[in-house]
Design an enzyme around this catalytic site. Structure first.
Site, PDB file in Angstrom:
ATOM      1  N   PRO A  15       9.725  94.454 -23.671  1.00 42.33           N
ATOM      2  CA  PRO A  15       8.004  94.903 -23.972  1.00 42.33           C
ATOM      3  C   PRO A  15       7.829  94.712 -25.406  1.00 42.33           C
ATOM      4  O   PRO A  15       8.523  95.169 -26.229  1.00 42.33           O
ATOM      5  CB  PRO A  15       8.065  96.449 -23.609  1.00 42.33           C
ATOM      6  CG  PRO A  15       9.415  96.644 -23.081  1.00 42.33           C
ATOM      7  CD  PRO A  15      10.461  95.525 -23.166  1.00 42.33           C
TER       8      PRO A  15
ATOM      9  N   TYR B  62      13.568  89.598 -16.050  1.00 42.17           N
ATOM     10  CA  TYR B  62      13.478  89.668 -14.470  1.00 42.17           C
ATOM     11  C   TYR B  62      13.448  88.209 -13.993  1.00 42.17           C
ATOM     12  O   TYR B  62      13.348  88.075 -12.700  1.00 42.17           O
ATOM     13  CB  TYR B  62      12.301  90.567 -13.985  1.00 42.17           C
ATOM     14  CG  TYR B  62      11.137  90.311 -14.307  1.00 42.17           C
ATOM     15  CD1 TYR B  62      10.287  89.099 -13.802  1.00 42.17           C
ATOM     16  CD2 TYR B  62      10.481  91.494 -14.963  1.00 42.17           C
ATOM     17  CE1 TYR B  62       8.809  89.040 -14.243  1.00 42.17           C
ATOM     18  CE2 TYR B  62       8.819  91.170 -15.525  1.00 42.17           C
ATOM     19  CZ  TYR B  62       8.373  89.863 -14.985  1.00 42.17           C
ATOM     20  OH  TYR B  62       6.709  89.652 -15.240  1.00 42.17           O
TER      21      TYR B  62
END
Ligand code: HXC
Ligand code: NAP
Length: 285
Positions: A195, A152
């Site tokens: 993640p 991001y």
């Protein structure tokens, strides 16, 4: 899940990892020690880095120096470099891994909450980069920066806006200095992990029952979260001389997560095979 590089790839090399007492910083540090590196770990909490240093020495037989440092304080950053050189001589690589983050609707944040994250992620990273870079340039030594960002950093993301702003800045720093400092033989690269389970990230990004509601592996085409050794292998490669011609790159390691979420028709994976059979029969009619 095995180590990738030759066992002595980092013999005689000294690497500093900010935030090296916990999570991904600890895992990268452990692997670098197994490859023969001298390791310097820093963070704000003395008891955490001291404990990790003892554990890593016992686990690997390597040399670890733990130095307390809040990366938002330039004098403390300079002290880390001084202590590292006193202990090990030359420094060869720096991993800008320390970060702060939490989830929140942006309109609920105070300006101090925004500051706290951007100050750690961006200001802390440029303080460490400036101090280490000036030191290498003055002493005519080569060096490698490895900055830990996220996907991001270039897409942006709601609910983690301070972190997205900070990481975007770190990515700009990485690419800018890759060009400007190449003449000093200083490389700058980044890793954008998806993640990877850590106590620090999970407790702040998936607090309470959110971990049950939003299983991160469900968002990932490869259907699983990352293994720490996979990240450690990539980090070691990007810090090593094997990647000597890679400069200014950001390598994503997320099982395809960010591309899937940007793909217009990615959601069609929810269509079962019998529905595809039916659609095939009606094709062209
Ligand atoms: C809203 C919050 C908040 C929260 C703190 N604040 N937590 N606001 N939601 N969850 C606000 C406080 O109210 C305060 O503002 C200001 O932020 C400072 O808070 P402190 O608790 O005093 O800060 P401090 O003790 O210095 O702690 C810093 C921290 C903490 C960033 C808040 O979480 C921390 O130490 N984090 C370090 C490790 C970490 O975050 N690891 C996760 C990285 S994971 P006011 O106005 O009240 O004074 C990551 C993964 C990204 O980056 C990608 C995943 C795919
Ligand atoms: P973590 O264990 O919480 O690591 C963050 C570290 O930063 C902690 O050791 C913390 O130690 C240190 N730190 C925070 N503020 C600091 C400051 N002001 N000065 C010095 N050190 C500071 O979380 P993690 O998951 O391993 O994250 C490591 C890196 O990976 C971060 O850059 C994160 O953004 C990135 N990342 C993680 C994931 C993931 O899924 N885990 C995904 C994408 C990116 P102290 O509190 O003791 O200071």
């Amino acid at each position: 899940m095995e180590g990738m590089l030759r066992p002595d790839s980092f013999k005689g090399k000294t690497i500093i990892i900010t935030g090296g007492g916990t999570g991904l910083g600890r895992s990268m540090g452990k692997y670098l020690l197994q490859l023969g590196a001298n390791l310097v770990i820093t963070s704000r909490k003395k008891e955490v880095i001291d404990k990790t240093a003892v554990e890593l020495i016992n686990e690997t037989g390597g040399k670890v120096l733990a130095v307390v440092c809040d990366i938002r304080k330039y004098e403390e950053v300079e002290n880390v470099i001084k202590r590292a050189e006193e202990e090990f001589g030359e420094i060869h690589g720096v991993v800008n891994n320390a970060a702060g983050n939490f989830i929140s609707p942006t309109e609920r944040l105070s300006h101090r909450a925004f500051d706290i994250v951007v100050d750690i992620v961006l200001k802390g990273t440029y303080y460490v980069t400036l101090a280490a870079g000036k030191n290498w340039i003055t002493k005519k030594q080569s060096g490698t920066f490895l900055n830990i960002v996220t996907a991001y950093a270039w897409t942006g993301s709601g609910y983690v806006v301070p972190s997205a702003c900070g990481k975007a800045g770190v990515l700009a720093l990485t690419r800018s200095l890759a060009v400007e400092w190449a003449k000093y033989n200083i490389r700058s690269n980044a890793i954008a992990p998806g993640p990877f389970p850590t106590e620090g990230a999970w407790s702040r990004l998936l607090p309470g029952d959110l971990v049950k509601k939003f299983d991160p592996s469900k968002r990932i085409p490869l259907n699983r979260v990352g293994e720490h050794q996979e990240l450690a292998n990539l980090a070691a490669y990007l810090l090593s001389d094997y990647s000597a011609y890679i400069n200014g790159e950001v390598v994503t390691i997320d099982g395809g997560e960010w591309l899937r979420n940007g793909g217009e028709f990615s959601h069609l994976e929810d269509i079962p095979n019998d529905m595809w059979d039916m659609l095939e029969k009606t094709r062209g009619k």
